[in-house]
Every structure is written in structure tokens, then in C-alpha cells.
Motif scaffolding. Structure first.
Motif, mmCIF file in Angstrom:
data_model
loop_
_atom_site.group_PDB
_atom_site.id
_atom_site.type_symbol
_atom_site.label_atom_id
_atom_site.label_comp_id
_atom_site.label_asym_id
_atom_site.label_seq_id
_atom_site.Cartn_x
_atom_site.Cartn_y
_atom_site.Cartn_z
ATOM 1 N N THR A 1 8.271 -9.227 -2.281
ATOM 2 C CA THR A 1 7.547 -9.195 -1.054
ATOM 3 C C THR A 1 8.473 -8.116 0.062
ATOM 4 O O THR A 1 7.902 -7.826 1.106
ATOM 5 C CB THR A 1 7.793 -10.595 -0.423
ATOM 6 O OG1 THR A 1 9.108 -11.151 -0.328
ATOM 7 C CG2 THR A 1 6.919 -11.552 -1.134
ATOM 8 N N TYR A 2 9.430 -7.738 -0.329
ATOM 9 C CA TYR A 2 10.025 -6.534 0.193
ATOM 10 C C TYR A 2 9.081 -5.340 0.414
ATOM 11 O O TYR A 2 8.970 -4.667 1.266
ATOM 12 C CB TYR A 2 11.416 -6.250 -0.345
ATOM 13 C CG TYR A 2 11.975 -4.962 0.413
ATOM 14 C CD1 TYR A 2 12.422 -4.779 1.622
ATOM 15 C CD2 TYR A 2 11.830 -3.878 -0.180
ATOM 16 C CE1 TYR A 2 13.252 -3.683 2.238
ATOM 17 C CE2 TYR A 2 12.486 -2.598 0.096
ATOM 18 C CZ TYR A 2 13.113 -2.681 1.471
ATOM 19 O OH TYR A 2 13.720 -1.443 1.906
ATOM 20 N N TYR A 3 8.403 -5.098 -0.861
ATOM 21 C CA TYR A 3 7.630 -3.740 -0.968
ATOM 22 C C TYR A 3 6.250 -4.289 -0.698
ATOM 23 O O TYR A 3 5.635 -3.271 0.110
ATOM 24 C CB TYR A 3 7.623 -3.476 -2.554
ATOM 25 C CG TYR A 3 8.994 -2.918 -2.881
ATOM 26 C CD1 TYR A 3 9.224 -1.596 -2.556
ATOM 27 C CD2 TYR A 3 9.879 -3.679 -3.465
ATOM 28 C CE1 TYR A 3 10.579 -1.174 -2.933
ATOM 29 C CE2 TYR A 3 11.228 -3.161 -3.947
ATOM 30 C CZ TYR A 3 11.244 -2.074 -3.577
ATOM 31 O OH TYR A 3 12.570 -1.449 -4.327
ATOM 32 N N PHE A 4 5.811 -5.412 -0.752
ATOM 33 C CA PHE A 4 4.433 -6.016 -0.388
ATOM 34 C C PHE A 4 4.550 -7.332 0.452
ATOM 35 O O PHE A 4 4.577 -8.348 -0.456
ATOM 36 C CB PHE A 4 3.453 -6.131 -1.710
ATOM 37 C CG PHE A 4 3.283 -4.724 -2.365
ATOM 38 C CD1 PHE A 4 2.292 -3.758 -1.984
ATOM 39 C CD2 PHE A 4 4.147 -4.312 -3.378
ATOM 40 C CE1 PHE A 4 2.182 -2.563 -2.462
ATOM 41 C CE2 PHE A 4 3.966 -3.130 -3.931
ATOM 42 C CZ PHE A 4 3.048 -2.044 -3.474
ATOM 43 N N TYR B 1 15.788 6.886 -1.805
ATOM 44 C CA TYR B 1 14.376 6.630 -1.319
ATOM 45 C C TYR B 1 13.462 6.482 -2.467
ATOM 46 O O TYR B 1 12.855 5.881 -2.831
ATOM 47 C CB TYR B 1 13.993 7.689 -0.490
ATOM 48 C CG TYR B 1 12.635 7.435 -0.102
ATOM 49 C CD1 TYR B 1 11.944 6.585 0.514
ATOM 50 C CD2 TYR B 1 11.641 8.595 -0.571
ATOM 51 C CE1 TYR B 1 10.541 6.379 0.599
ATOM 52 C CE2 TYR B 1 10.265 8.417 -0.648
ATOM 53 C CZ TYR B 1 9.787 7.314 0.077
ATOM 54 O OH TYR B 1 8.299 7.335 0.081
ATOM 55 N N SER C 1 13.588 3.617 -4.545
ATOM 56 C CA SER C 1 12.735 2.503 -3.705
ATOM 57 C C SER C 1 11.338 2.784 -4.029
ATOM 58 O O SER C 1 10.605 2.053 -4.356
ATOM 59 C CB SER C 1 12.921 2.643 -2.136
ATOM 60 O OG SER C 1 12.134 1.911 -1.574
ATOM 61 N N ALA C 2 10.914 4.342 -4.292
ATOM 62 C CA ALA C 2 9.497 4.674 -4.154
ATOM 63 C C ALA C 2 9.129 4.140 -5.995
ATOM 64 O O ALA C 2 8.075 3.730 -6.228
ATOM 65 C CB ALA C 2 9.251 5.986 -4.092
ATOM 66 N N THR D 1 3.180 8.766 -5.722
ATOM 67 C CA THR D 1 3.955 8.537 -4.650
ATOM 68 C C THR D 1 4.915 9.182 -4.201
ATOM 69 O O THR D 1 5.548 9.250 -3.203
ATOM 70 C CB THR D 1 4.401 6.881 -4.458
ATOM 71 O OG1 THR D 1 5.138 6.967 -5.584
ATOM 72 C CG2 THR D 1 3.174 6.109 -4.666
ATOM 73 N N ARG E 1 10.368 1.797 -7.686
ATOM 74 C CA ARG E 1 10.365 0.235 -7.738
ATOM 75 C C ARG E 1 8.936 -0.017 -7.373
ATOM 76 O O ARG E 1 8.374 -1.027 -7.994
ATOM 77 C CB ARG E 1 11.485 -0.391 -6.797
ATOM 78 C CG ARG E 1 11.731 -1.814 -6.971
ATOM 79 C CD ARG E 1 11.429 -2.492 -8.110
ATOM 80 N NE ARG E 1 12.310 -2.093 -9.259
ATOM 81 C CZ ARG E 1 13.567 -2.639 -9.675
ATOM 82 N NH1 ARG E 1 14.071 -3.647 -8.918
ATOM 83 N NH2 ARG E 1 14.162 -2.076 -10.769
ATOM 84 N N ARG E 2 8.706 0.320 -6.217
ATOM 85 C CA ARG E 2 7.301 0.182 -5.639
ATOM 86 C C ARG E 2 6.214 0.381 -6.604
ATOM 87 O O ARG E 2 5.407 -0.351 -6.747
ATOM 88 C CB ARG E 2 7.109 0.869 -4.316
ATOM 89 C CG ARG E 2 5.694 0.455 -3.527
ATOM 90 C CD ARG E 2 5.603 1.180 -2.249
ATOM 91 N NE ARG E 2 4.556 0.631 -1.535
ATOM 92 C CZ ARG E 2 3.339 1.064 -1.552
ATOM 93 N NH1 ARG E 2 2.823 1.739 -2.821
ATOM 94 N NH2 ARG E 2 2.239 0.291 -1.001
ATOM 95 N N GLU E 3 6.425 1.618 -7.134
ATOM 96 C CA GLU E 3 5.321 2.126 -8.063
ATOM 97 C C GLU E 3 5.432 1.189 -9.600
ATOM 98 O O GLU E 3 4.375 0.755 -9.865
ATOM 99 C CB GLU E 3 5.636 3.440 -8.506
ATOM 100 C CG GLU E 3 5.159 3.861 -9.761
ATOM 101 C CD GLU E 3 3.577 4.036 -9.557
ATOM 102 O OE1 GLU E 3 3.176 3.970 -8.674
ATOM 103 O OE2 GLU E 3 2.808 3.968 -10.719
#
Lengths: 212, 212
Positions: free
Chosen positions: A53-56, A11, A14-15, A2, A17-19
Motif C-alpha cells: 500500500t506504500y506504492y499503491f 529511487y 523503489s521504481a 518506468t 519494486r513498484r514495477e
């Protein structure tokens, strides 16, 4: 994956953490199938459920992201057999992608069926996914028809859609009965793709004919 | 259908009522798919919802009975092509059974996917259904192999399971994109069942080869 542009600072964090969340969800579904809980996924990453839920924002969005990842890996696996290989390798790799990951395979079939409803959150993903996949496999079939490796007496798109259909349908049968030998049946099917008459680079069947 | 021994009196009345409810449910699902409501079904028959649950204690039991009926009709349709016909007729009839009844087809795929979970109420129905269907189609393929109408260089069970898989898989693709021509692709597939070399009663392809 990503971080194609290698962003820095907040950023990037954040990416990452999403991963992490996506990877944890992938592993949880791989292990528990559709029953994987958001609670368990959040715990694996060490975040709270609201953070997740912030990410998804919804469970469906997370599950679709998991399936996208599984799909990408499946195509990489099928493609790894290389341009010069027969379609057998790709199809057998496809069946292994299912049998090695029953939790993901089951989620895929369940969501895919539910997503035929235009109001399903996964509707767009699956509609696009089948369109893209059919186009990709059709191009592959066309190339192999030109090379004489696949029968050219039938339209490439029909053969491509039959390939996809057989893999999906076998997956369903295997999920109802794990004794169904998906790989062997897929191999039978790939031999049916050979040019009739057995010329032009077609693989000879390895199994003896069965009699009455 | 349910009165094989022609019972009289209260039992016969009860069986008739059950049949009315089942037929109403069949029509409601045919029309509205999975969204068909028990309320609507009860209203079609003119009974209360509690009366309905006397005959079918759960919604799942009613839906499974609906699918059993749909399945029986599908087999009758496929079988109506007769012993001496090619498998093409049966498969094309199978695709028509889907495209003429999208609501029932959708319910079938959704429940079938959900039923891979051993805890699903429909698990037993689908496991048995796939076993029986695979055995039936295998016997059919064996006969046609002996008659030289189907390739005998692959195991009958593999070909049979591929036939079932293609129909299920095409159904899924068609539900995601109604432009997918299930019947034409099924016809391509049946030509792939012909003995390689084009002898032994195989049907010649009607479509011209497509070139580069």
C-alpha cells in the motif's frame, strides 16, 4: 518502462519494486480476475501488504494501473499490424486480447461500467481513456478514408466510435457466452467498413452469402 | 400485466401489491440509478421493508425484475417501428431508451458486467437475455436480408450480434461522455447494414461525405 531516465540508487530500487508489484498484480488479475487478493499479490512479490500500500495506497489504484498496462499492451498489439494493413488485423488482435485474458477483460468491463459514476475512483481514468481512444481511432479512420480503404460516406468519428463500441459490446456478449465468435463477428464488421460498391481497396467477403 | 388469468381475492391483491412495489422500484431506479434505496422504495408504496422483502427476498431480485421491465419496454419501443420499417427506427429508439433513462441504463450496464461472474445472482438472467435477444434480432435480420433491405453477404447472426454490441458499446461511451451522439452513430451503423452497392431498398446516406 518506468525508468525512462535511468535513475540510480534508492529511487531506482523503489521504481523496480513498484514495477514488480504491478507485474504481480497484472498476473494475479490475469489468473483470478477481480477476485485476485492483495494478500496473494504481496506474497508473489515477497513484500508485506503495508509495503504494497506504500506504492499503491488503495486497491482501486492498483487495479487501474493494471488496466492501464493491459490497455497499453492492447494498443501495441493492434498497432503492430502496421500502417499499411487493413483495420481487420487490428480488430481481430483486439478480440484476441480479450479472449486470451478473460480475467483482465472482465475487470475492464466491470470497472468501466462502475466508473460511469463520477464518484468512482476510476471515473477519471475511463473518461480520459475513451476520449483518447476515440481521437486515436478517428485519426486512423481518417487516414484510411483518404487512402480509399474505408468508406468515406460516413463521418470518421462515427465509424471510430462504432469500432470501439462493437469491440466492447462483443466482449460483453462473449463473457456471457464463450461460444460467441468475437473474431468472426469483428471480421464481418470490418467488411462493413469497406467503401460501398466494393472498390478502393476494400476486402472481398470470404464468407458465402446466406440465403433464406 | 401480471393478472393474465384475472385471479380474484387474496391472490389478486398480492399480485397488485407486487406490481406496486415493482413499479415504485422502477421509478426509484429511473430517478436515482443504482443508489435507489429499499427504504425509499418501500416508502413510495407505503409498506415496510420486511413487507417488501416478502415479495422480493433480495435487493438483486428486485433489481433484476426492474431490468426485465425496462428490457420489455425497450423491445416494445424498438418493435413499435413495425415490420415494414428499416432497422434505423429500431436502433434509434434503442438509443433513446438509454438516453431518456440514464439511471436504468447505468444499472443495466453495471449489473450486466457483474453478471458475467457465474456466481452473480443476475448471471442466469443476463445469459438468457443475451441468448434470446441475439436469436430475435437474428430472425429480424434474416427477414430483412430476404427483403433486400439488409446486406446478405454476411451471416445474419454476425450482423445481429454486431447490432446488439454497437448499442451496448455506445451506451457505455455515452455514460462516460454524454456529448457522444448515440443516435447519430447508430444511424451511421444502420447505413452500414445496407446492401453494398446501394441497391435493394437501402437508405441513402443523408450526410455528405467528409473529405481530407
Amino acid at each position: 518502462m518506468t525508468n525512462q531516465r535511468k535513475p540510480r540508487g534508492p529511487y531506482r530500487k523503489s521504481a523496480q519494486r513498484r514495477e514488480q508489484i504491478l507485474q504481480a498484480a497484472y498476473e494475479a488479475v490475469d489468473e483470478y480476475g477481480e477476485r485476485a487478493s492483495l494478500h496473494d499479490i504481496a506474497a508473489r512479490v515477497g513484500v508485506t501488504q503495508p509495503a504494497l500500500t506504500y506504492y499503491f495506497p488503495t486497491r482501486d489504484e492498483l487495479l487501474i494501473a493494471v488496466l492501464e498496462r493491459w490497455d497499453v499492451q492492447g494498443r501495441a498489439l493492434a498497432g503492430a499490424s502496421g500502417e499499411d494493413q487493413s483495420m481487420i488485423d487490428g480488430m481481430v488482435a483486439g478480440t484476441r486480447h480479450t479472449t486470451d485474458h478473460p480475467g483482465l477483460a472482465k475487470l475492464f468491463v466491470t470497472l468501466s461500467a462502475a466508473a460511469t459514476d463520477p464518484e468512482s475512483p476510476a471515473h477519471g481514468f475511463f473518461a480520459e481513456r475513451y476520449r483518447t481512444l476515440a481521437a486515436e481511432v478517428t485519426r486512423d479512420v481518417e487516414e484510411k478514408q483518404r487512402a480509399g480503404a474505408i468508406r468515406a460516406d460516413e463521418p470518421a468519428e462515427h465509424l471510430a466510435r462504432a469500432v470501439i463500441a462493437v469491440l466492447n459490446g462483443l466482449q460483453l456478449q462473449w463473457m456471457h457466452d464463450p461460444a460467441v465468435d468475437m473474431a468472426a463477428i469483428a471480421e464481418t464488421f470490418t467488411r462493413m467498413l469497406a467503401p460501398p460498391g466494393g472498390t478502393g481497396g476494400a476486402q472481398e467477403p470470404e464468407q458465402p452469402p446466406i440465403g433464406p
